[in-house]
Write an enzyme that holds these catalytic residues in place. Sequence first.
Site, mmCIF file in Angstrom:
data_model
loop_
_atom_site.group_PDB
_atom_site.id
_atom_site.type_symbol
_atom_site.label_atom_id
_atom_site.label_comp_id
_atom_site.label_asym_id
_atom_site.label_seq_id
_atom_site.Cartn_x
_atom_site.Cartn_y
_atom_site.Cartn_z
ATOM 1 N N ALA A 487 0.823 -1.205 0.000
ATOM 2 C CA ALA A 487 0.000 0.000 0.000
ATOM 3 C C ALA A 487 0.856 1.252 0.000
ATOM 4 O O ALA A 487 1.937 1.277 0.587
ATOM 5 C CB ALA A 487 -0.911 0.005 1.222
ATOM 6 N N LYS A 561 10.024 6.427 12.518
ATOM 7 C CA LYS A 561 10.394 6.758 13.898
ATOM 8 C C LYS A 561 9.267 7.435 14.680
ATOM 9 O O LYS A 561 9.358 7.568 15.888
ATOM 10 C CB LYS A 561 11.586 7.720 13.879
ATOM 11 N N ASP A 661 16.552 15.116 13.683
ATOM 12 C CA ASP A 661 16.603 13.686 13.390
ATOM 13 C C ASP A 661 17.484 12.957 14.410
ATOM 14 O O ASP A 661 17.113 11.904 14.926
ATOM 15 C CB ASP A 661 17.139 13.489 11.963
ATOM 16 N N LYS A 665 16.374 10.135 17.430
ATOM 17 C CA LYS A 665 17.037 8.848 17.673
ATOM 18 C C LYS A 665 17.470 8.739 19.130
ATOM 19 O O LYS A 665 17.358 7.677 19.753
ATOM 20 C CB LYS A 665 18.230 8.689 16.740
#
Length: 799
Positions: A487, A561, A661, A665
């Site tokens: 999808a 994430k 970013d 993390k």
Amino acid sequence: MKILKFGGKSLANGKGIKNTIQIITEKAKKQEHIAVVLSARGNATDELLEMLEKAAQKESYHEQFTAFKAYQSQIDRSQDFSEEFSTLENIFQGVSLLGDYSEKIRDQVASYGEIISAKLVTHLLKKEGVNAHFTDTRNLIKTDNTFGNARPLELISKKNIINHFKSHNGTTVNIVTGFIGSNENNETTTLGRNGSNYTAALLANFLDAEEMQNYTHVDGIFTANPEWVPDAKKITELSFTEANELATFGANILHAKTIVPLLEKNIPLRILNTFNSADKGTVVTHKTKKGIKSISVSDHVALINIEGRGLLGQVGIDARIFKTLGENNINVSIISQGSSERGIGLVIAAEKASKAVSALEKEFENEFYTKDVNKISVTSDVAVISIIGQDLSKFHKPYNALIKNQIIPILFNNTISGKNVSLVVKKSQLYKAINVIHGQIFGISKKINIAVFGKGLVGGTLLNQIIQSKNDILEKNNIKLTVFAVADSQYVYLDKNGIDNQWEEAFLKEKTAYTLQQIIDYANTHHLENLIAVDATASKDFIHNYISLVTNGFDLVSANKIANTVEYSFYKMLRKELKKHQKNYLYETNVGAGLPLIDTIKLLHKSGEKIKKIRGVFSGSLSYIFNTFSVEDVSFSSVIQQAENKGYTEPDPREDLSGNDVARKLLILARELDLQHEFSDIIIQNLLPAHLQSISVEQFKTNIKDLDQTYQLIKQNQQENHVLRYVGDLSTETGVLEVKLISTPSNSALGQIKGSDSIFEIYTEAYTDQPLVIQGAGAGAAVTARGVFGDILRLTEKL
Ligand code: ASP
Ligand code: MG
């Protein structure tokens, strides 16, 4: 001598009768010593009894009779059945006048199925040049007077059979009627439904045959019904004891009555397929048990539940239940009672359910009044799965697999003697349940059904990796990976048999707009087991589907994430739901792409090793930018440009340069260590000056040189032999999470990394001075997809 027996389907018009004649003819021509026992052809017995019943009800049987005569004569009109047909006609007429018939008449009518069958086959064989002889067992097998289920009188029957075969020996092939015999007064009797098998077994016994061959329309006995379980395997050899256990659960070829005469003389029974004569079938011998297992199903059952607090400690309740059911001729196949005695569950034939309920309600009328019994209910949409040869001590594996697939057995029962386990499940879950159990018990390939959301760089690479490794994984690990859904954010391509390397074309051609519920429904309708949903999107919204996926039986794998970095309350709630539904969520690629980082941290944390600090270069793009900028004499903006050209950065490089970013993390790792931080708690050094943060991407790219002077200065102002690194730093002792640019000696662990590598230093109690270091390619579609694939494989071990 061998006794061959052919069943109704083997004798039906068309291929059946043709093959039968061919099989017998070939054996006769090879001078094999055989005798042949026959059933009625097709559904003849059922039809004869139906017409008899119609006649008794004064309904018209004529139309059916005309069809019956036509069917029976169709193969060869030169065989004359006028005598048989007119006797039947006379009986039907008489019964129609009387409006009733006796058991004796019933047997007489039924016997014509076998008589016609044996006469026809004798005739057809003669035409083939076989010296066939019509042998009517009414003259040979003498029985008692129990019409409908007569018991053969052994001594006299044996003598008759032996004498008959003495006088019709040599090249003669006796074509023997199954099922029928006669009493002392020479009145026709029958040996019970499916009695031809019994006739054949008796003949084998009396004549000391070397083998009985039962020709059917299947290749033999299977581990489960192949129509239901595509992976079912044929059992080539089994013992009489095992056969007997199977018989109790519905394999009527193996009925105890048939087995006993063979067992007595150690005569092997071979089950063969008339329609596939090359197959060697299943052979049943006296050899010792090997622990064969098989799954059988009865789906015409209902579950009766009697509930009430007054059942506690009462003596005689069960006795009354059974007495009531017994009086109504209702057989109970499974009973289950909680030790608290608050309720009793009974499994009975579906068609007897309403009769049972009303009889029980009457019996317990007083208890209803005193409220000792408060409910007698019936669940009719259930089925019983019996696993024959299953040891209870090893049942936890298939049982767990059922639970993981959200199949909760309604009732559970094991026999005290023997090794059989029965489960009652909802009929809607039957198909999936038997396939799951079968796969577990026989170690046949485990099927994993995967839906991949997001078919961009990571998703697309993953799909290709799965397709490439599929066969290897099946061969080596016995796991069958099937991607049933691909999808993007709007469209899905569904294929329950799994996509192949043409998936991109197929997606374009057959994609349809979807809602998540439709994909869930698709999995349900097609009974797909062991479901995994892969989130390979970068979508903020998709994570809201996680909960419904988990509630509907999916395990989750994510390269995205978001779910781990939104508010802590969501993080917590998702884990609660996962636990509740016994589902897993793996996201190894969230930090450091395919590097085994999260797994390692989880393991250390779980084992009680205190993690003090994690520090490292978390971002592949920033790694590249600073590794290059530190050692080459180039401008900062041109390095960013290079990184972008190599596909290391996000489409808007500011996503990387903002430090968000890396911060995400860091947050994921912190939460792994049970720190309940929010994103806003992280101290982030944004590499961009304010004026470059709020403009459009295009404007940013035109003004990118604004960055150069600042970073040139930072580089120059370092100590000697130092390099710049953008790091994440997490301390469990201070609770500080920080993302910042540092200057570090070029020969340090952080200083020596190259290219776009990531590096993680983990400081623990054991690794205090020398941290545990995990280093390697920490970005890129191929390694990320590999990491996601790794998560999928890790999940399959848990499923
Ligand atoms: N014709 C009989 C029946 O259908 C006996 C047999 O087929 O074995 O029950
Ligand atoms: Mg039959």
